[in-house]
Design a protein around this motif. Structure first.
Motif: not given
Ligand code: PLP
Length: 458
Positions: A1-10, A35-50
């Motif tokens: 998983m992406l761990t760039n903590d700057q993203l939210s600030k950028w 949002v980081q990944t997605a499959s079928g009807c689901h998306i997953t954000d970079r904090d792992g929430n689906r």
């Protein structure tokens, strides 16, 4: 998983988002879901929430996320030929094949497809073609365009003018003078509650007649409408609406542009919304489901009648002075070809019809009796729940209470994404066409829980 903590600030420092409360976002008062990944009807954000994405992005990921066939087609096209333009008769295998595939699926009286990038620019193209058409026919006064209140046709200068939602006009000096708006075919919000659906449709047609008479038919070029109102509230047409409207247009030599950006490519449980509702358009706008948003691409499908005049025009005046650098971009076209193949091979149009009917019925069963649910409506893989403060008097909530945004936020906390539609307390659903019955059940139960939670804590 992406761990760039700057993203939210950028994101807050550098990124100007569309359709966003700019100040709240910059101050960090509203969520910035990355949002980081997605499959079928689901998306997953970079904090792992689906999340189950019950709006398919912006009702565009018709085939669902993560289809490798489309990703491969895009990669192969990029390797082989990332770009060539389509001016002066140039083409690529992908753009020509997609044109043929679109025309194989379009109604019989349509002739050609012009490719753009998104729904807004396709509608800009359409209006230019309509003006060109009437100039070629020697009718330079016949230029105004009639759209409908609560229609959505994009947010460019002309397409934003065609849109009939105040948010897209205010402080932008829109609509432009060439655009007129007529009655919205929104039965639930009709002024005269005594009207039957058929009577209301007749009133919409009479209002249109009146507007044409007031302006003069000789000044009006086209009427643009979505087969089913989308962003304005997901409102299927009332009984008899299209049967009443079309003869008025024909009588006054007014072209009909069917904006199929949402309804095209299976969402109604049929390939297009026009045949679904008995509409015979002169031009159709397509985008979203054309590529399922794997790459940007839109189109204008032109009827034989309009095409003949355009052809004659270029014989008289030379090449058509219209086009974008990225018109018919090969990567978009390759995505479109792979997407339409999957739409067929996975029987997604049929699934939109069958699972869409199941989903709408389940939503009605769960909510129709709820004291604050004014209406549950939909068609195909589209559904809306409209909330009211009081059902008997049909009193709407004060928008300042932000009831629907709260419900939608509550749903997201429970793992389902729906859309708070921009005008009115309306929860909108437009899931990928591959939605399963189990997923439909989840969307319905989460909606019911979130409504209960928000309305009971008021
Ligand atoms: N037309 C309709 C019916 C739409 O729903 C939309 C977008 O939602 C558009 C046009 C504009 O498309 P885009 O956002 O790709 O410019």
């Amino acid at each position: 998983m992406l761990t760039n903590d700057q993203l939210s600030k950028w994101d807050r420092d550098s990124f100007m988002h569309p359709s966003t409360h700019l100040a709240q976002h910059a101050r960090g008062e509203s969520p910035n879901r990355i949002v980081q990944t997605a499959s079928g009807c689901h998306i997953t954000d970079r904090d792992g929430n689906r999340f189950l994405d019950a709006f398919a992005g912006l009702y565009c990921v018709n085939i669902g996320y993560g289809r490798q066939e489309v990703a491969e087609a895009i990669a192969e096209q990029a390797r082989e030929l990332a770009y060539y333009h389509a001016y002066v008769g140039h083409g690529t295998e992908a753009s020509i094949t997609l044109a043929q595939m679109v025309m194989d699926r379009a109604p019989d009286h349509m002739s050609k497809v012009y490719f753009g990038l998104g729904g807004s620019d396709a509608n800009e193209t359409n209006i230019k073609l309509v003006w060109y058409y009437n100039n070629i026919r020697g009718l330079p006064q016949k230029k105004k365009i009639i759209s409908r209140w609560r229609g959505y046709h994009g947010s460019g200068l002309m397409s934003g003018s065609l849109t009939g939602l105040s948010l897209f006009h205010q402080k932008f000096d829109l609509p432009l003078d060439a655009v007129l708006h007529t009655t919205s075919p929104y039965y639930f919000r009709r002024d005269d509650l005594s009207l039957s659906e058929a009577e209301f449709s007749a009133k919409c047609a009479a209002d249109l007649e009146e507007l044409i008479a007031r302006e003069g038919a000789g000044t009006i070029a086209a009427f643009i409408a979505e087969p089913l109102l989308g962003t304005g509230g997901i409102v299927p047409p009332p009984a008899g609406y299209w049967e009443a409207i079309q003869p008025v247009l024909q009588k006054h030599d007014i072209l009909l542009i069917a904006d199929e950006v949402v309804t095209g490519f299976g969402r109604m449980g049929s390939m297009f919304g026009s045949p679904h509702y008995g509409i015979t358009p002169d031009i159709m706008t397509i985008a979203k489901g054309l590529t399922s948003a794997y790459a940007p691409l839109s189109g204008s499908i032109i009827s034989n009648k309009v095409w003949k005049v355009l052809e004659d025009g270029t014989d008289e005046f030379g090449p058509l002075g219209h086009g974008w650098t990225y018109s018919a971009h090969p990567i978009g076209a390759a995505a479109g070809v792979a997407n339409l193949k999957l739409l067929d091979s996975l029987n997604l149009v049929e699934n939109a019809r069958d699972t869409g009917a199941y989903f709408n019925q389940a939503m009605r069963t769960a909510l129709a009796e709820h004291a604050q649910v004014g209406e549950v409506r939909g068609d195909g893989m589209l559904c809306a729940v409209e909330l009211v403060e009081d059902r008997d008097t049909r009193t709407f909530f004060d928008p300042a209470k932000k009831i629907t945004p709260q419900i939608v936020a509550e749903m997201a906390r429970r793992g389902v994404i729906a859309r708070a539609m921009p005008q009115g307390d309306i929860i909108g659903y437009a899931p990928p066409l591959c939605l399963s019955r189990e997923e439909a059940d989840t969307v319905v139960s989460v909606t019911a829980e979130a409504i209960k939670e928000v309305l009971e804590r008021r």
